[in-house]
Scaffold this motif. Structure first.
Motif, PDB file in Angstrom:
ATOM      1  N   ALA A 185       0.581  -1.271  -0.072  1.00 37.39           N
ATOM      2  CA  ALA A 185       0.030   0.002  -0.074  1.00 37.39           C
ATOM      3  C   ALA A 185       0.830   1.266  -0.072  1.00 37.39           C
ATOM      4  N   CYS A 186       2.111   1.221   0.377  1.00 29.63           N
ATOM      5  CA  CYS A 186       2.892   2.393   0.593  1.00 29.63           C
ATOM      6  C   CYS A 186       3.503   2.962  -0.747  1.00 29.63           C
ATOM      7  N   GLN A 187       3.343   4.372  -0.880  1.00 28.87           N
ATOM      8  CA  GLN A 187       3.951   4.789  -2.081  1.00 28.87           C
ATOM      9  C   GLN A 187       5.051   5.985  -1.756  1.00 28.87           C
ATOM     10  N   CYS A 188       5.615   5.561  -0.524  1.00 21.33           N
ATOM     11  CA  CYS A 188       6.519   6.564  -0.109  1.00 21.33           C
ATOM     12  C   CYS A 188       7.545   6.853  -1.240  1.00 21.33           C
ATOM     13  N   GLY A 189       7.917   5.709  -1.866  1.00 22.71           N
ATOM     14  CA  GLY A 189       8.991   6.008  -2.896  1.00 22.71           C
ATOM     15  C   GLY A 189       8.622   7.237  -3.898  1.00 22.71           C
ATOM     16  N   GLU A 190       7.362   7.160  -4.311  1.00 26.02           N
ATOM     17  CA  GLU A 190       6.941   8.019  -5.345  1.00 26.02           C
ATOM     18  C   GLU A 190       6.798   9.387  -4.430  1.00 26.02           C
ATOM     19  N   VAL A 191       6.446   9.434  -3.263  1.00 27.71           N
ATOM     20  CA  VAL A 191       6.628  10.795  -2.434  1.00 27.71           C
ATOM     21  C   VAL A 191       8.154  11.166  -2.217  1.00 27.71           C
ATOM     22  N   LEU A 192       8.679  10.431  -2.113  1.00 27.72           N
ATOM     23  CA  LEU A 192      10.205  10.971  -1.799  1.00 27.72           C
ATOM     24  C   LEU A 192      10.750  11.540  -3.248  1.00 27.72           C
TER      25      LEU A 192
ATOM     26  N   GLU B  55      -2.031  12.083  -2.506  1.00 27.21           N
ATOM     27  CA  GLU B  55      -2.242  11.128  -3.534  1.00 27.21           C
ATOM     28  C   GLU B  55      -2.125   9.678  -3.280  1.00 27.21           C
ATOM     29  N   CYS B  56      -1.300   9.493  -2.276  1.00 26.69           N
ATOM     30  CA  CYS B  56      -1.127   7.999  -1.833  1.00 26.69           C
ATOM     31  C   CYS B  56      -2.498   7.593  -1.320  1.00 26.69           C
ATOM     32  N   LYS B  57      -2.678   6.065  -1.791  1.00 23.85           N
ATOM     33  CA  LYS B  57      -3.892   5.530  -1.577  1.00 23.85           C
ATOM     34  C   LYS B  57      -4.327   5.577   0.032  1.00 23.85           C
TER      35      LYS B  57
ATOM     36  N   ALA C 277      -5.476   4.371   6.356  1.00 24.30           N
ATOM     37  CA  ALA C 277      -4.477   3.564   7.231  1.00 24.30           C
ATOM     38  C   ALA C 277      -3.300   3.941   7.313  1.00 24.30           C
ATOM     39  N   CYS C 278      -2.896   5.081   6.875  1.00 23.29           N
ATOM     40  CA  CYS C 278      -1.383   5.839   7.421  1.00 23.29           C
ATOM     41  C   CYS C 278      -1.706   6.984   7.977  1.00 23.29           C
ATOM     42  N   THR C 279      -1.484   7.291   9.342  1.00 22.78           N
ATOM     43  CA  THR C 279      -1.506   8.384   9.921  1.00 22.78           C
ATOM     44  C   THR C 279      -0.269   8.497  10.852  1.00 22.78           C
TER      45      THR C 279
ATOM     46  N   PRO D 269       1.734   5.104  11.169  1.00 28.38           N
ATOM     47  CA  PRO D 269       2.234   5.136  10.099  1.00 28.38           C
ATOM     48  C   PRO D 269       2.542   3.689   9.226  1.00 28.38           C
ATOM     49  N   ILE D 270       2.283   3.805   8.057  1.00 22.67           N
ATOM     50  CA  ILE D 270       2.563   2.487   7.265  1.00 22.67           C
ATOM     51  C   ILE D 270       4.007   2.889   6.588  1.00 22.67           C
ATOM     52  N   GLY D 271       3.884   4.023   6.093  1.00 16.66           N
ATOM     53  CA  GLY D 271       5.355   4.392   5.576  1.00 16.66           C
ATOM     54  C   GLY D 271       6.013   5.493   6.477  1.00 16.66           C
TER      55      GLY D 271
ATOM     56  N   CYS E 246       7.306   8.337   5.661  1.00 18.33           N
ATOM     57  CA  CYS E 246       7.346   9.820   5.277  1.00 18.33           C
ATOM     58  C   CYS E 246       6.085  10.372   6.340  1.00 18.33           C
ATOM     59  N   MET E 247       5.272   9.401   7.011  1.00 16.48           N
ATOM     60  CA  MET E 247       4.295   9.716   8.031  1.00 16.48           C
ATOM     61  C   MET E 247       4.803   9.716   9.353  1.00 16.48           C
ATOM     62  N   VAL E 248       6.279   9.346   9.491  1.00 19.55           N
ATOM     63  CA  VAL E 248       6.702   9.160  10.860  1.00 19.55           C
ATOM     64  C   VAL E 248       7.390  10.530  11.362  1.00 19.55           C
TER      65      VAL E 248
ATOM     66  N   ALA F 126       7.206  14.485   4.467  1.00 15.67           N
ATOM     67  CA  ALA F 126       6.260  15.037   3.581  1.00 15.67           C
ATOM     68  C   ALA F 126       4.666  14.672   4.343  1.00 15.67           C
ATOM     69  N   CYS F 127       4.408  13.353   4.082  1.00 17.94           N
ATOM     70  CA  CYS F 127       3.174  12.981   4.664  1.00 17.94           C
ATOM     71  C   CYS F 127       2.684  13.533   6.002  1.00 17.94           C
ATOM     72  N   ALA F 128       3.794  13.396   6.882  1.00 12.05           N
ATOM     73  CA  ALA F 128       3.315  14.024   8.492  1.00 12.05           C
ATOM     74  C   ALA F 128       3.127  15.462   8.371  1.00 12.05           C
TER      75      ALA F 128
END
Ligand code: SF4
Lengths: 90, 378
Positions: free
Chosen positions: B315-322, B330-332, B337-339, B343-345, B347-349, B354-356
């Motif tokens: 499910a993780c799209q961190c690579g694309e985000v990085l 835009e990550c599904k 599921a990822c907060t 965190p699943i990936g 970038c949320m940690v 960027a996600c956090a």
């Protein structure tokens, strides 16, 4: 961890001149100033600290600007200060 | 709750914003990458995208050290922590980075002793106080933190400590930027260069970007005005057909970096032939390892590591985000599921991920962003 936090040098450790006591937002701790050995800071100087090491000297107005900025970002700065409070470098 | 904080000097920001807008060629779209996670944080926190004309897009880069640690290295750390008499230390940000079987907190619940420290030097004190334990510092970070680890190893060697070692996961920024420049999915117009990394490496190492790729890079400070100012400098270069390395953050960054720090790094460490980055895969010469001379401080030599490569969760799209190809939302699994709590990936940690950053602040300025993405997908 990536935050550079400004501190003011209070005193240089007499026995180990690469250590100095600094004050960061009122928290006083020892940090390492060895990376600035080409141009060592003196008491009263301001520095930017990363993970217990002074990485650059800054002037007082820059230090104040960085502090205002960090205080504005809230939680991450508080976490960083809490970590610093637990630190005891010697 | 106020959404986007009005910062000091918001007036100056508006004035800069007008200058930036005046430089935009009609009909042209601009994409600038901010390499450093600290910048990403400022951009979202202060809603800087709201100060930019619509045709300028900021793309987040790979400069969040926690975000790029692959699962396999988390697993390896936990493997070391499970060895007899090991006490592991690491930065607080590392504690919640997921490995394939959980993070450091989960591992501690099962009996390991992984402690947060503020500084690698704190680990030395722990080692001195616990002579019967083997203290391993799990080191992460770009060139901002690498010299600290190097200095810590030098100190340990000087003291003759025998129960301290480093599990070295330091990465270097230049190869990551190069990998992004070489990746076909992304067309960038310039870079906002990292501030603190540059205090160590200086500005010269970026020169290949202007020379070989014809793109401007401006090293920038972390305050909102610094970032806007550096975008202005980038735009100015583009309108004048220049591609140069410029330093907006001269207050802190010397053009030649910090010689003592560079020397400590190269004394203790050397480049690895390659290293895996989460989401980006293997990048040559992109990380540091401990030199043979300091082998007795190298956890990789002391403990045999499984070194198993673990694929990121599906499910993780961190690579694309990085890489800046996807925006966090835009990550599904973003925000569902990822907060930051679960965190699943990576970038949320970290708050620099960027996600956090977007989760914490960005959603408040979403209207603007939604417009932009409608525009893009139109
Ligand atoms: S939302 Fe989570 S899984 Fe998706 S890219 Fe961000 S951190 Fe990775």
């Amino acid at each position: 961890m990536c935050l550079g936090i400004p501190g003011e040098i209070i005193e240089i450790n007499r026995d180990q001149p690469d250590l100095a006591k600094v004050s960061v937002s009122g928290v006083k701790r020892t940090i390492n100033i060895g990376l600035l050995e080409d141009d060592p800071p003196l008491p009263g100087d301001w520095i930017l600290i990363h993970v217990g090491f002074a990485l650059s000297k800054i002037d007082e107005s820059e230090a104040q600007a960085v502090l205002d900025f960090l205080e504005g970002i809230g939680q991450s700065y508080e976490d960083e200060l809490a970590a610093l409070r637990d630190s005891s470098i010697e | 709750m106020r959404f986007v904080d009005e910062f000091r000097d918001a007036d100056k920001a508006r004035a800069l914003s007008a200058k930036i807008t005046s430089l935009c060629e009609p009909g042209r779209r601009y994409k600038f990458m901010e390499v450093c996670g600290g910048h990403t944080h400022t951009i979202y926190k202060h809603g800087l995208e709201d100060y930019l004309p619509e045709n300028i897009q900021l793309v987040h880069g790979p400069g969040c050290p926690v975000c790029v640690i692959p699962m396999g290295r988390v697993d390896d750390s936990i493997h070391i922590a499970r060895q007899p008499d090991v006490l592991m230390t690491s930065f607080g940000d590392m504690m919640r980075v997921p490995g394939s079987g959980g993070n450091f907190f989960d591992s501690n619940a099962e009996g390991t002793n992984i402690r947060m420290v503020y500084s690698p030097l704190d680990s030395l004190k722990i080692a001195r106080q616990n002579p019967d334990l083997r203290v391993v510092f799990m080191a992460i970070g770009f060139e901002t933190t690498t010299p600290s680890t190097a200095m810590t190893v030098l100190r340990a060697a000087q003291e003759g400590l025998t129960n301290f070692s480093v599990f070295c996961n330091h990465v270097t920024i230049i190869p990551a930027i190069k990998a992004i420049l070489d990746s076909p999915d992304l067309r960038l117009d310039g870079f906002i260069g990292p501030g603190h990394v540059s205090t160590v490496i200086g500005c010269r190492p970026y020169e290949f970007i202007s020379r070989d790729y014809g793109k401007p890079l401006v090293v920038a400070g972390f305050e909102p005005l610094d970032i806007l100012q550096s975008i202005y400098m980038l735009m100015l270069q583009l309108t004048q057909n220049r591609s140069e390395v410029e330093n907006q953050y001269t207050r802190v960054v010397p053009w030649n970096g910090n010689a003592v720090a560079l020397h400590a790094m190269s004394e203790v460490m050397e480049l690895r032939p390659y290293f895996e980055w989460r989401g980006l895969g293997f990048i040559t010469h992109s990380a540091m390892r401990i030199r043979e001379k300091y082998a007795s401080y190298d956890a990789e030599r002391i403990f045999s590591l499984p070194g198993v490569r673990v694929a990121d969760p599906k499910a993780c799209q961190c690579g694309e985000v990085l890489k800046g190809v996807l925006k966090p939302w835009e990550c599904k699994v973003f925000g569902t599921a990822c907060t930051p709590e679960t965190p699943i990936g990576t970038c949320m940690v970290s708050p620099e991920g960027a996600c956090a950053a977007y989760y914490n602040f960005g959603r408040f300025s979403r209207s603007r962003v939604r417009e932009a993405s409608l525009h893009e997908h139109a």
